[in-house]
Write an enzyme that holds these catalytic residues in place. Structure first.
Site, PDB file in Angstrom:
ATOM      1  N   GLY A 102     -15.728  37.986  10.488  1.00  0.00           N
ATOM      2  CA  GLY A 102     -13.867  38.287  10.026  1.00  0.00           C
ATOM      3  C   GLY A 102     -13.552  39.659  10.643  1.00  0.00           C
ATOM      4  CB  SER A 103      -9.629  39.874  11.748  1.00  0.00           C
ATOM      5  OG  SER A 103     -10.169  38.886  13.241  1.00  0.00           O
ATOM      6  N   GLY A 104     -10.183  42.649  10.108  1.00  0.00           N
ATOM      7  CA  GLY A 104     -10.438  43.313   9.381  1.00  0.00           C
ATOM      8  C   GLY A 104     -10.839  44.138   9.209  1.00  0.00           C
ATOM      9  CG  HIS A 105     -14.673  43.900   9.567  1.00  0.00           C
ATOM     10  ND1 HIS A 105     -14.531  44.342   8.065  1.00  0.00           N
ATOM     11  CD2 HIS A 105     -14.726  42.761   9.155  1.00  0.00           C
ATOM     12  CE1 HIS A 105     -14.677  43.164   7.384  1.00  0.00           C
ATOM     13  NE2 HIS A 105     -15.433  42.686   7.970  1.00  0.00           N
ATOM     14  CE  LYS A 143     -19.622  42.180   9.841  1.00  0.00           C
ATOM     15  NZ  LYS A 143     -18.889  41.030  11.102  1.00  0.00           N
ATOM     16  CG  ASP A 151     -20.365  35.972   9.665  1.00  0.00           C
ATOM     17  OD1 ASP A 151     -18.981  35.213   9.685  1.00  0.00           O
ATOM     18  OD2 ASP A 151     -19.961  37.086   9.289  1.00  0.00           O
ATOM     19  CG  HIS A 153     -15.975  40.858   3.705  1.00  0.00           C
ATOM     20  ND1 HIS A 153     -17.419  41.798   3.812  1.00  0.00           N
ATOM     21  CD2 HIS A 153     -15.427  40.787   4.973  1.00  0.00           C
ATOM     22  CE1 HIS A 153     -17.488  41.261   5.221  1.00  0.00           C
ATOM     23  NE2 HIS A 153     -16.112  41.045   5.784  1.00  0.00           N
TER      24      HIS A 153
END
Lengths: 329, 329
Positions: free
Chosen positions: A54-57, A105, A110, A215
């Site tokens: 996921g994006s945001g990291h 991860k 995922d 998250h």
């Protein structure tokens, strides 16, 4: 919610466009499906390293694509797994005959999607599952999450692949790094996912979230806010329980900010954590301090300790040239 | 106030200790008075570059000490000028006969204290005053602040000094970079100075502070929060008014986060700003995106444009090895 954006549903794509433009010398963006791939030349037959999530990291994983690290990254929507077609497109784009190593991860979405991609892929491939988060006890180890230690796996295996290690060796090395890596995080605030518009949890003015993930999910416990020394001791104790570092071991100490915590505070945590392990006789031989595996705008940090053997140390020091991690070239 | 700290009056010194420990290969901390100085070998007679200012802007300036950039940085208390004795100690520690160039952000306290240090210093010295913040109109140019453009001055002059430029040449180059650099910032939140314990200003849920500095002071105007495109257009218009970039000019575009804004949003701003100047025919030939000149935990960002001549471009690309900015070595 106060963020720089035009619309929540275009933020990611507009941002990826800016990333590709800013770093056009080393990466390129294919879309759709969205893949950030390495542009720099590489040896034919090099094992192709692919990660994503996921994006945001950010900068994980897109900012870590380049020479000596990832060959491609698949950015999902914010906090959402990328899709198998992204992973497949990435693999087909960067495999030059040496096979594909997926660095994943440990989150259900995922894991499932990378498994589907691996099944669909014709060329040889293998997977390293990263699950460095010791917030979840070992007895529940199937649920341990991959957090800031992922960068360390990617850096060390990336260097090995660049130097010609084959697929089996890269997989074994990645698993060795993961086994020797433990992380634990604490948050002072939640983050706000743009599509939701509100913090995903709330904390009182005198509370912190111990054992938090990346998250915006609740952690292990909501505790009274205490001193940096006491917080560091708690985080380090969990890492010690898991890794059991021996005196004279050599280690990499990584203090990772979640996005909204100033460097000044991260270096304070570094000082306290380094002192903790030095008192045990552990040699902190390398360090990394900064915002690398973030959780959007969350205030907080994690401590990651990796026990390094000589090969891992040499590979950590090897040249790397990505958008947000670079040395030796 | 939620921060990682043991006590507000020990935060800075504990953090500096962590910084020195984490980067012991390239810098060392002298104390007191506090000075971060370069440890890597350098040519005798190289012009010594020294900067400094209030802490709270990290990685500026301490994270920019090292080969190809600063020889020393003087960290003041948070948002407070360092003292002349720090600057004098720094100069005496790092001058090897080539003279000392002070790079000073244009704030009254910094300017006064660096002037006192310069008067006390026996060896040849000169000063470059950085005042890249176009939030304050040119008619009030004595009050223009030094903000994120300071890093660009330090990088380019640092490379020239490393390559043997003399004191007069370094000063002239620094002033040329400053004249060709313009910055403008916007905040979505204030920051919280630890010793105060509360945000230094407050904004409504639908407000932003336009033309903000890096010390939690109010900006030029409190305006309704709008889209990233409209915000970027406003910031860029102020930069254009000042710098008047010509078609076919080559430029460095620096999107600087103030501390609490995710990279995803900074790259979105980058995309919009790059498009703005590309439409004018300006060639964005280099970029820097990330949190470099911060304001503790402030959410917001600034846009900096530097018009580059060929010498400046070559010096920007030259090797640099500091704690938080590194390439080419």
């Amino acid at each position: 919610m106060k963020k720089f954006l035009n619309a929540t549903d275009t933020l990611l794509t507009e941002s990826l466009g800016g990333f590709a433009l800013a770093h056009a010398d080393i990466i390129e963006l294919s879309a759709p499906p969205y893949v950030i791939r390495r542009k720099q030349p590489k040896q034919v037959g090099k094992v192709a390293l692919i990660s994503g999530g996921g994006s945001g990291h950010e900068p994980l994983h897109t900012g870590l694509v380049g020479l000596g690290m990832l060959d491609a990254a698949c950015p999902g929507q914010i906090f959402t797994s990328p899709t198998p077609d992204q992973m497949l497109a990435a693999a087909q784009a960067v495999d030059t005959g040496g096979g594909v190593l997926f660095i994943v991860k440990n989150y259900a979405g995922d894991v499932m999607n990378f498994e589907i991609a691996a099944e669909l892929l014709d060329s040889p491939n293998a997977t390293v599952l990263v699950n460095d988060d010791v917030a979840i006890p070992k007895s529940q180890s199937t649920g341990r999450r991959g957090v800031a230690g992922t960068l360390i796996v990617e850096k060390i295996v990336g260097a090995a692949a660049e130097q010609g290690a084959d697929l089996a060796a890269c997989k074994a090395l990645g698993e060795r790094v993961n086994q020797n890596t433990a992380s634990m995080g604490v948050a002072l605030s939640s983050c706000t996912v743009p599509a939701l518009g509100n913090p995903t949890f709330t904390l009182g003015e005198q509370e912190m979230e111990m054992g938090v993930g990346i998250h915006g999910e609740h952690g292990r416990a909501t505790l009274p806010l205490t001193t940096a020394s006491a917080i560091t001791a708690q985080l380090a104790a969990h890492i010690d329980d898991d890794l059991k570092p021996q005196a004279n071991a050599q280690a990499l100490l990584h203090i990772n900010g979640f996005g909204a915590t100033p460097l000044m505070e991260l270096y304070l945590i570094y000082a306290l954590a380094a002192e903790h392990w030095q008192q045990q006789g552990v040699n902190i031989v390398r360090s990394l301090v900064g915002n690398y595996t973030t959780s959007l705008d969350m205030a907080g940090c994690s401590i990651t300790l990796t026990l390094l053997d000589d090969e891992m140390l040499r590979l950590w020091d090897a040249p790397v040239h990505t958008a947000q991690l670079r040395w030796g070239c």
